[in-house]
Design an enzyme around this catalytic site. Structure first.
Site, mmCIF file in Angstrom:
data_model
loop_
_atom_site.group_PDB
_atom_site.id
_atom_site.type_symbol
_atom_site.label_atom_id
_atom_site.label_comp_id
_atom_site.label_asym_id
_atom_site.label_seq_id
_atom_site.Cartn_x
_atom_site.Cartn_y
_atom_site.Cartn_z
ATOM 1 N N GLY A 90 0.828 -1.192 0.000
ATOM 2 C CA GLY A 90 0.000 0.000 0.000
ATOM 3 C C GLY A 90 0.861 1.241 0.000
ATOM 4 O O GLY A 90 2.053 1.198 0.329
ATOM 5 N N ILE A 131 3.581 1.278 2.620
ATOM 6 C CA ILE A 131 3.296 0.194 3.556
ATOM 7 C C ILE A 131 3.819 -1.111 2.967
ATOM 8 O O ILE A 131 3.533 -1.453 1.812
ATOM 9 C CB ILE A 131 1.786 0.092 3.839
ATOM 10 C CG1 ILE A 131 1.272 1.431 4.360
ATOM 11 C CG2 ILE A 131 1.494 -1.026 4.848
ATOM 12 C CD1 ILE A 131 -0.233 1.521 4.475
ATOM 13 N N ASP A 185 -10.036 12.323 9.083
ATOM 14 C CA ASP A 185 -10.046 11.781 7.723
ATOM 15 C C ASP A 185 -10.798 10.446 7.696
ATOM 16 O O ASP A 185 -10.266 9.428 7.250
ATOM 17 C CB ASP A 185 -8.614 11.605 7.212
ATOM 18 C CG ASP A 185 -8.545 11.454 5.690
ATOM 19 O OD1 ASP A 185 -9.526 11.787 5.008
ATOM 20 O OD2 ASP A 185 -7.486 11.007 5.187
#
Length: 346
Positions: free
Chosen positions: A52, A59, A169
């Site tokens: 990711g 990640i 978020d």
């Protein structure tokens, strides 16, 4: 929706976690391990598998043993982005909740570089599960459970943490799913910490009119965009958008034409908020994800979820319910939540 008028009060609890005192080697701190950079390279097999990425971090898959997996979030090296890493680390060290991603360890050079070792969630994020072209369709009762677990995580950071936290978020890509499709909130890099309800924007320097805003397109509270005032209500707005995604199967911002889901849903939301008449079943089914089996959807449950979404994205923000009020409503009005203990996907 009258149940929102009665505020549900919860006791505030405090979890104290000692801050790290050493940066050398692997030092366990309150069950969270401080790693060296050599450890990070070894755990990721020299960053061999990227799983990711975002604007500020990448990640990688990590292996703690032959069978145990984890995810390492490596922040881009810079003094400014180090502050974002440090904020997220400090928050995660404080948080222990079954629906918030668990911090297992970290690397921190106290200057520009940082990495977070997090539990690995094998089903990816909610956005992928809802909007990919996979033939697997997330069933209705799993969608309801995900919403319930997400609002419990929000309730925890809003009302049960000292100091209180606004995530900043809330979106479907920040909701990770474990092997049983239980949800876990992640990514606290945009969070605001240490206030009762609101954070005013920082004073703007005479030399600069730039103000760093947080949030993501399609999920960001319009009131926050106008005023720069961050509050718990902006998280509830983002939660409302995620609920609309869960019901409709549509993206928060259409990849095809850029239309926002809140605009698509606006006529139905106005009908729910402005009318004392029960919403027609055809309208409910027309907005619901057509990929779900017709018989698997409980219309009354969908109506409850639509009502929650309508209130969460309403204006002004003062009309929006708190996370605890949403939690109480879902418990009272959605019987299918009783399956949560089974740990199964149907």
């Amino acid at each position: 929706m009258a149940c929102f008028l009665n505020c549900v009060r919860f006791d505030v609890t405090k979890t104290i976690t000692d801050k790290p005192t050493s940066k050398e080697g692997s030092v366990a701190v309150s069950s969270v391990t401080c790693y060296s950079w050599d450890d990070v390279e070894a755990l990721t097999s020299n960053f061999s598998r990227l799983i990711g990425s975002g604007g500020y971090s990448s990640i990688y898959m990590a292996r703690l043993s032959s069978s145990a997996k984890a995810a390492i979030k490596v922040h881009v090296s810079s003094h400014r982005l180090y502050k974002i890493f440090r904020l997220e680390l400090d928050i995660l060290l404080r948080l222990q909740h079954p629906n918030i991603v668990k911090l297992l360890g970290y690397f921190d050079d106290s200057e520009e570089n940082g990495a977070l070792l997090l539990e690995y969630l094998p089903q990816g994020n909610l956005q992928e599960n809802l909007h990919s072209n996979s033939k697997q369709v997330l069933p209705w009762r799993n969608r309801v459970a995900i919403a319930f677990q997400l609002v419990q995580a929000i309730e925890h950071i809003h009302e049960k943490c000292i100091p209180q936290i606004v995530h900043g978020d809330i979106k479907s890509s920040n909701v990770l799913l474990d092997k049983n499709f239980n949800s876990k909130l992640c990514d606290f890099g945009s969070a605001k910490v240490g206030f009762s309800s609101m954070v005013q924007p920082s004073a703007i320097s005479p030399r600069s009119r730039h103000v760093t805003m947080v949030g993501s397109p399609g999920y960001t509270d319009p009131h926050y965009l106008r005023t720069g005032v961050a509050s718990k209500k902006m998280d509830m707005y983002g939660f409302g958008v995620v609920v609309l995604e869960l019901i409709s199967g549509k993206e928060a911002v259409s990849a095809g034409n850029g239309e926002m889901l809140v605009h698509v849903a606006a006529p139905l939301m106005h009908e729910i908020l402005d009318s004392s008449i029960d919403i027609a079943e055809d309208s409910v089914r027309g907005f619901s994800d057509p990929r779900m089996l017709r018989d698997s959807i409980d219309i009354d449950e969908v109506k409850t979820m639509l009502g929650v979404a309508a209130l969460c994205i309403s204006s002004p923000p003062s009309l929006r319910p708190s996370a605890s009020q949403v939690t109480e409503t879902l418990i009272q009005k959605i019987p299918s939540l009783s399956f949560l203990g089974s740990g199964k996907r149907v």
